[in-house]
Write an enzyme that holds these catalytic residues in place. Structure first.
Site, mmCIF file in Angstrom:
data_model
loop_
_atom_site.group_PDB
_atom_site.id
_atom_site.type_symbol
_atom_site.label_atom_id
_atom_site.label_comp_id
_atom_site.label_asym_id
_atom_site.label_seq_id
_atom_site.Cartn_x
_atom_site.Cartn_y
_atom_site.Cartn_z
ATOM 1 N N THR A 1 34.203 135.691 70.802
ATOM 2 C CA THR A 1 35.582 136.045 70.469
ATOM 3 C C THR A 1 36.323 136.619 71.670
ATOM 4 O O THR A 1 35.700 137.189 72.577
ATOM 5 C CB THR A 1 35.557 137.096 69.329
ATOM 6 O OG1 THR A 1 36.850 137.633 69.152
ATOM 7 C CG2 THR A 1 34.613 138.253 69.643
ATOM 8 N N ASP A 2 37.657 136.527 71.621
ATOM 9 C CA ASP A 2 38.458 137.172 72.675
ATOM 10 C C ASP A 2 38.434 138.700 72.537
ATOM 11 O O ASP A 2 38.802 139.417 73.470
ATOM 12 C CB ASP A 2 39.911 136.661 72.646
ATOM 13 C CG ASP A 2 40.629 136.865 71.320
ATOM 14 O OD1 ASP A 2 40.024 137.416 70.379
ATOM 15 O OD2 ASP A 2 41.814 136.462 71.219
ATOM 16 N N GLU A 3 37.972 139.205 71.370
ATOM 17 C CA GLU A 3 38.008 140.657 71.152
ATOM 18 C C GLU A 3 37.059 141.408 72.084
ATOM 19 O O GLU A 3 37.194 142.620 72.245
ATOM 20 C CB GLU A 3 37.689 140.984 69.689
ATOM 21 C CG GLU A 3 38.700 140.379 68.743
ATOM 22 C CD GLU A 3 38.747 141.025 67.362
ATOM 23 O OE1 GLU A 3 38.162 142.092 67.168
ATOM 24 O OE2 GLU A 3 39.380 140.425 66.481
ATOM 25 N N TYR B 1 32.697 145.718 65.535
ATOM 26 C CA TYR B 1 32.529 144.258 65.520
ATOM 27 C C TYR B 1 32.510 143.703 66.947
ATOM 28 O O TYR B 1 31.584 142.984 67.347
ATOM 29 C CB TYR B 1 33.658 143.591 64.720
ATOM 30 C CG TYR B 1 33.822 142.116 65.009
ATOM 31 C CD1 TYR B 1 32.884 141.190 64.578
ATOM 32 C CD2 TYR B 1 34.928 141.643 65.750
ATOM 33 C CE1 TYR B 1 33.022 139.841 64.867
ATOM 34 C CE2 TYR B 1 35.067 140.295 66.027
ATOM 35 C CZ TYR B 1 34.111 139.390 65.593
ATOM 36 O OH TYR B 1 34.255 138.057 65.888
ATOM 37 N N LYS C 1 29.604 141.776 69.202
ATOM 38 C CA LYS C 1 29.762 140.440 69.784
ATOM 39 C C LYS C 1 29.568 140.495 71.304
ATOM 40 O O LYS C 1 28.954 139.601 71.886
ATOM 41 C CB LYS C 1 31.143 139.859 69.452
ATOM 42 C CG LYS C 1 31.373 139.517 67.995
ATOM 43 C CD LYS C 1 30.450 138.434 67.453
ATOM 44 C CE LYS C 1 30.752 137.056 67.993
ATOM 45 N NZ LYS C 1 29.917 136.016 67.315
#
Ligand code: NAD
Ligand code: DAU
Length: 365
Positions: free
Chosen positions: A134-136, A160, A164
Site C-alpha cells: 500500500t501507499d500508506e 495497519y 504492511k
C-alpha cells in the site's frame, strides 16, 4: 503459455478481481484464503465453476497447508493479497494485523523459500513472489508535497500501515538474503465492485440508501488518490510478467479527491438514479464525526516507473467508474445481504455508535 498462479487472499476485494482476470486469461489459479469477515466465496462467483480455478481454505501462516499447495500445484508465481486491510480496525486492535500481515507473510515467505530452493534451475529462475502492499507505508503528505515515489522513505502512521511496512521489509529481506525472486507493489485507494462495506465508498452508498448517517471523519478534507480496481489488477499482471526482481512499483490513479468530494459525488449519483420522494439530497445525511486517530492527511502516487518500464496506464476515468461502482452496489442486493451479516452489524456498532457527538451538515454550515 498459461501460468499456475497461487493467489492468497483471493476471496477479498482486490484479490477476487485479480483472480477473475487471470482465469479469463486462461491461467490456472489456486486461491488460498482464510475467509475472514472480509473474504467471501461469492466474490469469486464468475470463476467458481471454471476448470482453471481451485480453492484451498486456510491461513498463509499454516506452513503445512502452504507446503502442500506448493508441492501439488507447483505455482509459477505467488501473489500475496492476504491481509487484514482496514485501518480503523487496526486502531481498535492490532493483534490480527501483526498475526497475518507480519507473522503470516514471513511464514509464507519462509515456506515458499524452502520449496523454491528445491526447484529445478529453470523453474527456480522463472518463479516470482509478488507482494501486494500500500501507499500508506510512506506516511502522510502535505497539500503541496510531491507524490510518493518508490524512493520515498517509509513512515507508517497506523498499526495497519506499520504491519504492511513490516511485511514489505520481510519481502525485501528474502530477496536480499536468499535471492527469492520477489516483487512489491504499493498502490493507492482502490474502488469498484465487491469491496467490503467498511471502506468509505461502499459504506457511504449503502448507508445513504438505508437512510443512515454518512459519517465523515474530522473535516472531510483529507485526500486520497483513487484507482479503479481493474486498473490496479492489470498493473499487477504486468509487474508479474515484466517487473524487475527485488523492485517495488508504485501504482496510482492520478485522481486525488478529498473525502467530502467523494461523498458529494456519490450523493449526486444517487440523487439522479434513485431520487428521494421528498426531493431532498442524500448529502443531507452527511454527519461530521470524530476524526480517525493519526489520520493521514494526503496520499498521492507517482506511477512513472510502472508506466515507463512496463507500459501500464489506467484505462478507467473516475466519474464513469465511480458511477459504475455505485450502480453495482445498488444492483447486487444478494451480495450485500451476504456480506452485511451479524459481524458487520457488530462492526458498525463498535465504530459508529457515537453519533451523538456528531454534527449534522446543517450544524456545520
Ligand atoms: P480485503 O480485506 O478485501 O481482503 C483480504 C483477504 O485476505 C480476504 O479474503 C481474507 O479472507 C484474506 N485473509 C486475511 N487473513 C488471511 C490469512 N491469514 N490467510 C489467508 N487469507 C487471509 O482486502 P483488499 O482490500 O482486497 O486488499 C488486498 C491487499 O491489497 C491487502 O494486502 C491490502 O493491504 C492491499 N491494498 C489494498 C488497497 C485498497 O484500497 N483496498 C490498496 C492498496 C493495497
Ligand atoms: O491507500 C491505500 C489504502 O486505502 C489501503 O492500504 C487500505 O487497505 C484501504 O482500506 C484504504 O485505506 P483508507 O484508510 O484510505 O480507506 P478507508 O476507505 O477506510 O478511508 C478512506 C478515507 O475516508 C480516509 O481518509 C478515512 C475516511 N473515512 C472512512 C470511513 C470508513 C471517513 O471519513 N468515514 C468513514 O466512515
Amino acid at each position: 503459455m498459461s501460468r499456475n498462479i497461487l493467489v492468497t487472499g483471493g476471496a477479498g476485494f482486490i484479490g477476487s478481481c485479480f483472480v477473475v482476470q487471470q482465469v479469463e486469461a486462461r491461467n490456472n489459479v489456486l486461491v488460498l484464503d482464510k475467509l475472514t469477515y472480509a473474504g467471501h466465496l461469492v466474490n469469486l462467483e464468475p470463476c467458481l465453476h471454471s476448470s482453471k480455478f481451485s480453492f484451498a481454505p486456510g491461513d498463509i501462516g499454516d506452513a503445512e497447508l502452504v507446503a502442500r499447495c506448493l508441492k501439488e500445484f507447483r505455482p509459477d508465481a505467488i501473489v500475496n493479497f492476504a491481509a487484514e486491510s482496514h485501518v480503523d480496525r487496526s486502531i481498535h486492535s492490532a493483534e490480527d494485523f501483526v498475526r497475518t500481515n507480519v507473522l503470516g507473510t514471513e511464514q509464507l515467505l519462509r515456506t515458499t523459500k524452502d520449496w523454491w530452493q528445491g526447484l529445478e534451475p529453470e523453474a527456480k529462475k522463472k518463479f516470482r513472489f509478488l507482494h501486494i502492499s500500500t501507499d500508506e507505508v510512506y506516511g502522510s503528505l502535505d497539500k503541496n508535497s510531491a507524490p510518493f515515489t518508490e524512493n520515498s522513505p517509509y513512515a507508517p502512521n497506523s498499526p495497519y500501515s506499520a504491519s504492511k511496512a513490516s511485511s514489505d521489509f520481510f519481502v525485501r529481506s528474502y530477496f536480499k538474503t536468499y535471492g527469492l525472486p520477489t516483487l512489491i507493489s504499493n498502490c493507492s485507494n482502490n474502488y469498484g465492485p465487491r469491496q467490503y462495506p467498511e471502506k468509505l465508498i461502499p459504506l457511504m452508498v449503502l448507508n445513504a440508501v438505508s437512510n443512515k448517517p454518512l459519517p465523515i471523519y474530522g473535516t472531510g478534507l483529507n485526500i486520497r488518490d483513487w484507482i479503479y480496481v481493474e486498473d490496479h489488477c492489470e498493473a499487477l499482471d504486468l509487474i508479474l510478467s515484466k517487473g524487475r526482481m527485488g523492485e517495488s512499483y508504485n501504482i496510482g490513479g492520478e485522481c486525488e479527491k478529498s473525502n467530502l468530494e467523494i461523498v458529494y459525488f456519490i450523493c449526486e449519483i444517487l440523487d439522479e438514479v434513485i431520487p428521494k420522494s421528498d426531493g431532498t439530497s442524500y448529502s443531507r445525511q452527511i454527519k461530521f464525526v470524530a476524526d480517525r486517530p493519526g489520520h493521514d492527511f494526503r496520499y498521492a502516487i507517482d506511477s512513472t516507473r510502472v508506466k515507463k518500464e512496463l507500459g501500464w496506464t489506467s484505462r478507467h476515468c473516475f466519474p464513469e467508474a465511480l458511477r459504475k461502482t455505485v450502480l453495482w452496489y445498488l444492483d447486487n442486493s444478494e451480495w450485500t445481504k451476504q456480506v452485511m451479516d451479524e459481524d458487520y452489524r457488530k462492526w458498525l456498532h463498535q465504530q459508529y455508535q457515537d453519533f451523538d457527538s456528531s454534527k449534522s451538515m446543517e450544524q456545520k454550515d
